[in-house]
Design a protein around this motif. Structure first.
Motif, short mmCIF file in Angstrom:
data_model
loop_
_atom_site.label_atom_id
_atom_site.label_comp_id
_atom_site.label_asym_id
_atom_site.label_seq_id
_atom_site.Cartn_x
_atom_site.Cartn_y
_atom_site.Cartn_z
N ALA A 226 0.84 -1.20 0.00
CA ALA A 226 0.00 0.00 0.00
C ALA A 226 0.88 1.25 0.00
N ASP A 227 0.44 2.27 -0.73
CA ASP A 227 1.17 3.53 -0.75
C ASP A 227 1.26 4.14 0.63
N LEU A 233 6.00 4.87 7.00
CA LEU A 233 7.40 4.59 7.33
C LEU A 233 8.22 5.88 7.34
N SER A 234 8.04 6.69 6.33
CA SER A 234 8.78 7.96 6.27
C SER A 234 8.39 8.85 7.44
N LEU A 269 11.78 1.01 1.46
CA LEU A 269 10.63 1.79 0.97
C LEU A 269 10.71 3.24 1.42
N LEU A 270 11.70 3.58 2.23
CA LEU A 270 11.79 4.93 2.78
C LEU A 270 12.07 5.94 1.69
N ALA A 271 11.31 7.03 1.73
CA ALA A 271 11.58 8.14 0.81
C ALA A 271 12.83 8.88 1.30
N PRO A 272 13.91 8.88 0.53
CA PRO A 272 15.20 9.41 1.02
C PRO A 272 15.25 10.93 1.01
N ALA A 307 19.55 0.60 2.56
CA ALA A 307 18.77 1.83 2.78
C ALA A 307 19.14 2.47 4.11
N TYR A 308 19.36 1.65 5.14
CA TYR A 308 19.77 2.16 6.44
C TYR A 308 21.12 2.89 6.35
N LEU A 309 22.06 2.30 5.66
CA LEU A 309 23.38 2.92 5.50
C LEU A 309 23.28 4.19 4.66
#
Length: 1020
Positions: A226-227, A233-234, A269-272, A307-309
């Motif tokens: 889901a969007d 998450l962000s 999935l995080l928007a950076p 993604a974490y790094l």
């Protein structure tokens, strides 16, 4: 009396005009005033109308709300009551009443309307009611109403609770409510509520245990596809994990819940984007990430770990340098590089070198935030050995995916926290398989890089190789600090009690390729990185490769530092092919020399302000190359530049009418032959030694010796002076096993000795200025001080072989170093008194462990090689720099400086010597004795040739640029026909006095006897 001409009240008209104008102005002003009065009255009437309308509206609303409250009270649990609650809005009493009643009735009451005919209405209304409840909690999170609200909110957004009460459609209902709340400030409201609870009261708060589950409930309610999931998450990362001291706020059960429910596996999935965060927010985000994420490293999938790094890299790169130390960005700039004062003994790049014009000004940096000690302690975990080990272990599972992200993060971390750079790199080398990291960096990333791509940043993918290249350069440079030559060259088997001691993680062949890459990148950056169109990139220091926090100058300094360190090893024991370090094929040396001389003249004539080596490199690129990577230019070319600099300096002095020596004058002094050193010290230490100096000797009877000093007498004085001041029996100098000199560490206890070191520095400077060779060899670690460079473990072998072997043993010791009972202190003896010197504060009470032994090795090496002779070296350099500009010395390394002082170790070129020899008396080049002499000398081996050179000139090594540079020229004079005499010499004028031997055999025997017995010195 009747009026003569009609009505006298008729308006009087003044044909002159002045009175009529005044009357007209008055009438106009009156009209304006009446118009303004009408406008003001209209405004008042309009405002009164509005106020009346507002009041009627307020009264109507109050009446309506009063009626709605009455209706609400009559049907709190029903759909009508819910509709009234939504329409009334933020009324704490109404919201509290509804939550209290629903709470008393149980969760069934909360969902009952969703099962009846009002299902669709309930779905619309309950979402709005939930948002009102959340806003109420955010405004007052500690009230009893807030607790009741939170219980209902938790039930409404929980898919489990909804499913229990609504069956299969329950999950969709909960997801719908969550989807409604997320874009309307769900996470910011939660963050506001948590932040509003004081830390001192958080452990006993009834609200926090209900708030914390709401921070993660979206990830069990929503599907990953889901969007709204990625939105949640962000929002979680940017609003909840930026709360200051979040772990300290939460009761233990809540802390456990949050830690176990954070969706770290979905970080991909995080928007950076962290641009909206403040510096404080980013600091707290870093602290909270390090608190919650490390225990899950091993379980994170490769995309999530990457993604974490990347998230950490982005945050670190956006933070000011030294933000974790509390230093200002200006202080950080002065302290780091790396960089331009490479391997600097003082680690200070801001050291003024020369006056140079520069008009730009720098705005003062913003103040850095004050970081809570608990937050800073948590952030320090990033550079802890245990954390680095676990992080490296986690990336080993998927090296192709995660390693470059890891190296970029570590590079960003050392950039934002340079004070911990050494600690971090040391921890990686010692406790985290440093050799494998270096190999992985080289073989997995850097080996595929090419200098042209790196130097053309607009090429797609060019920047991706920069982070691993820079981190490898930093890591390998740090490894070299405590890497002995035996380990570097792979000869360290069975060292330190280990049957297979660690060796250099890079083979010599790999180092050859790596060092050339470093050189090409550094050389290109000193000229300025080129884009694909051939234009110069901005080298102002404020821009750099995309995705890297470093400027192009800092990139250049990092690769230069590593290249210099590798070149230092190659200088001692060559392992690269001939001309490996040269860039002669890329430039025209003649035009390079001319440009360098022009840049030097431009700088020398500027008087604006002091510039650093980095600024000179920016504004004078050829000088930047000569100062920082001088080995890229042939040594002979640099010597030519050096002599040209001196010649230019001499010419500028002659053009200066205020110079007492400008018109050929000289300083005339008298020196007693029995006290050459003391008299020279007394008469010359405050003199301008760049000028010409005439010497008059006083013999033992107090009489002046006859003769005019045409240069030879001064050389005689100079040779005798050097022999005295460098005599180790005087106590100023000690000699290592190679008979190389360095300052006596104990000499600084006598303050007057520092004046002697300054004077000796002046004398050596005078020799270099005049081109006089001095037959003195200095220890390499002392020569490094002339260049403001640091000395490391590999230099210790020449000073104290026993200590060196002991440190090598410690480095490779397979057991627990604490068994050796070492601490961060060193015992020294000063004039018979033993004392203990701490290497770090309270070092006597800090044990040497496996984790910190590299730091101990570095510190004790630094103490013996640098700190013990710091004052002596500074005094010597002060005197030297009065004669020789420091930036001229930067064109050479230690070995090359020794050649400048004492000549080259290359074989004596007899053809060159013969071609630059002058003859006197009856001798000429065709005389039989001279022909025999050269035949005999050509038959000598190199040791005998050096002995002859020493016999005649007082120095056994030939001049740098050939015998044409010998001043005065090598000369042979007729010494008569007595064949029983031995040849003699006057070293003050480089003159050999040779009898006219008739036999070549006799000439050979007499000449060998003279040069090997050091006999025959003659002043006549």
């Amino acid at each position: 009396m009747l009026p003569l001409f009609g009505d006298e009240r008729r308006r009087q008209i003044n044909l002159g005009g002045s009175s009529s104008v005044s009357t007209l102005s008055s009438i106009t002003d009156q009209a304006k005033a009446r118009r303004a009065e009408r406008t003001e009255q209209k405004r008042k009437n309009d405002n009164a109308t509005r106020i009346q309308a507002w009041w009627r509206g307020v009264s109507a609303i109050r009446a309506a709300k009063k009626e709605m409250r009455r209706v609400f009270e009559a049907d709190v649990e029903g759909i009508t009551g819910l509709r009234c609650l939504v329409l009334i809005g933020m009324d704490q009493d109404v919201l509290g009443r509804w939550s209290q009643v629903i709470g008393e009735k149980g969760e069934g009451s909360l969902f009952s309307l969703a099962l009846g005919p009002h299902q669709s209405n309930w779905l619309v209304l309950i979402r709005q009611a939930c948002l009102l409840l959340l806003r109420s909690v955010a405004a007052s999170p500690q009230t009893p109403n807030a607790v009741a609200h939170l219980k209902n909110i938790n039930l409404l957004v929980s898919s489990d609770a909804a499913t229990r009460n609504l069956g299969s459609q329950g999950r969709d209902v909960a997801a719908g409510i969550m989807g409604y709340l997320l874009p309307r400030g769900f996470y910011p409201l939660l963050s506001q509520a948590i932040r509003s609870i004081p830390i001192a009261e958080s452990k006993s708060s009834a609200s926090l245990p209900l708030l914390v589950p709401l921070t993660t409930v979206a990830f069990s309610t929503l599907t990953v596809a889901a969007d709204a999931y990625s939105v949640a998450l962000s929002a979680l990362i940017w609003t909840i994990l930026t709360i200051p001291l979040l772990p300290n706020r939460l009761p233990l059960p809540s802390l456990t819940h949050l830690s176990s429910h954070l969706p770290m596996a979905s970080l991909a999935l995080l928007a950076p984007s962290s641009d909206s965060l403040t510096i404080d927010d980013k600091i707290h985000l870093v602290a909270n990430l390090i608190a919650f994420t490390p225990p899950r490293y091993a379980a994170l999938p490769a995309p999530a770990l990457t993604a974490y790094l990347n998230l950490l890299t982005s945050v670190f790169d956006s933070l000011p340098t030294n933000v974790f130390d509390g230093k200002s960005p200006q202080a950080a700039s002065a302290a780091t590089a790396t960089s331009a004062g490479l391997d600097s003994d003082s680690d200070d790049d801001s050291r003024p070198i020369v006056s140079i014009v520069s008009s730009f000004t720098v705005a003062p940096p913003p103040p850095l935030p004050t970081i809570d000690a608990r937050t800073l302690k948590r952030i320090t975990t990033f550079v802890a050995p245990t954390h680095l080990t676990s992080l490296l272990s986690a990336t080993q599972k998927h090296p192709d995916v995660t390693r470059n992200a890891l190296f970029s993060m570590l590079l960003a971390l050392e950039g934002v926290w340079p004070g911990k750079k050494s600690m971090m790199l040391g921890a990686i080398i010692v406790g985290s398989g440093g050799a494998s990291v270096i190999k992985e960096l080289w073989r997995g990333s850097v080996r595929k890089a090419s200098a042209p791509n790196i130097l053309r940043p607009s090429i797609e993918g060019a920047n991706s190789s920069i982070p691993p290249l820079l981190f490898l350069a930093d890591l390998y440079s740090h490894a070299l600090l405590t890497m002995g030559d035996d380990e570097f060259f792979g000869t360290s088997a069975h060292v330190g009690g280990s049957p297979s001691a660690p060796r250099n993680p890079m083979s010599l062949d790999e180092l050859t390729v790596f060092s050339r890459l470093l050189l090409d990148v550094a050389f290109g950056l000193y000229q300025g990185p080129q884009d694909v169109d051939g234009g110069d990139a901005n080298m102002s220091g404020t821009t750099g490769p995309k995705g890297v926090r470093y400027s192009w100058e800092e990139v250049r300094d990092k690769v230069t530092k590593c290249a210099v360190a590798i070149h230092a090893r190659d200088s001692r024991r060559p392992f690269t092919p001939p001309e490996h370090w040269l860039v002669s094929a890329q430039i025209d040396l003649r035009s390079f020399v001319e440009a360098a001389l022009f840049e030097e003249q431009q700088i020398a004539t500027s008087n604006a302000r002091a510039a650093t080596m980095r600024q000179i490199a920016r504004l004078a690129p050829r000088l930047g190359i000569l100062h920082n990577i001088p080995f890229s230019i042939p040594f002979s070319t640099r010597v030519e530049v050096f002599r040209s600099f001196i010649y230019s300096d001499v010419m500028s002095r002659q053009r200066n009418p205020e110079d007492m020596y400008s018109m050929g004058g000289r300083l005339q002094i008298t020196v007693r032959r029995e006290s050459i050193a003391q008299d020279g010290f007394d008469r010359l230490r405050d003199a301008d030694l760049k000028g010409r100096i005439g010497i008059t000797f006083i013999d033992k009877f107090g009489e002046e010796e006859a003769g005019i000093d045409g240069g030879g007498v001064f050389k005689e004085f100079f040779t005798s002076l050097c022999k005295e001041v460098f005599d180790t029996d005087r106590g100023l100098w000690l000699a290592n096993k190679k008979n190389e000199l360095y300052p006596n560490p104990h000499s600084a206890s006598v303050a007057h000795n520092l004046n002697w070191y300054r004077f000796i520095g002046q004398i050596i400077g005078k020799a270099m200025y005049e081109g006089i060779l001095v037959d003195i060899a200095f220890a390499g670690f002392f020569l490094a001080k002339w260049l403001n460079k640091q000395s490391f473990l590999d230099d210790l072998a020449s000073l104290d072989p026993e200590l060196y072997n002991g440190l090598i043993f410690l480095k490779h010791y397979p057991g627990n170093p604490e068994d050796l009972s070492l601490n961060f202190a060193v015992a020294v003896e000063d004039f018979g008194v033993n004392k203990t010197v701490d290497l770090i504060p309270n070092g006597s009470n800090i044990a040497v462990t496996k984790e910190n032994r590299l730091q101990y090795i570095y510190l004790i090496s630094h103490y013996r090689l640098s700190k013990q002779i710091k004052l002596q070296s500074e005094a010597f350099f002060e005197g030297l720099s009065e004669i020789i500009d420091h930036k001229w010395l930067k064109m050479f390394n230690q070995q090359e400086l020794q050649i400048l002082i004492g000549g080259t170790d290359s074989p004596v070129d007899l053809d060159d010597l013969q071609g630059n020899t002058q003859y006197g008396g009856t001798f000429d080049a065709n005389h039989a004795t001279i022909i025999a002499f050269w035949r005999v000398v050509h038959s000598f081996d190199q040791e005998q040739r050096r002995a002859l050179l020493r016999f005649v000139t007082s120095c056994s090594r030939p001049p740098l640029l050939g015998f044409k540079e010998l001043n005065p020229n090598f000369a042979i004079r007729d010494a008569g026909a007595d064949e029983l005499r031995l040849p003699t010499s006057s070293t003050c004028v480089n003159l050999l006095k040779l009898p006219r031997y008739q036999s070549e055999k006799v000439l050979r025997a007499k000449l060998l006897q003279a040069i090997t017995a050091n006999a025959g010195f003659d002043l006549s």
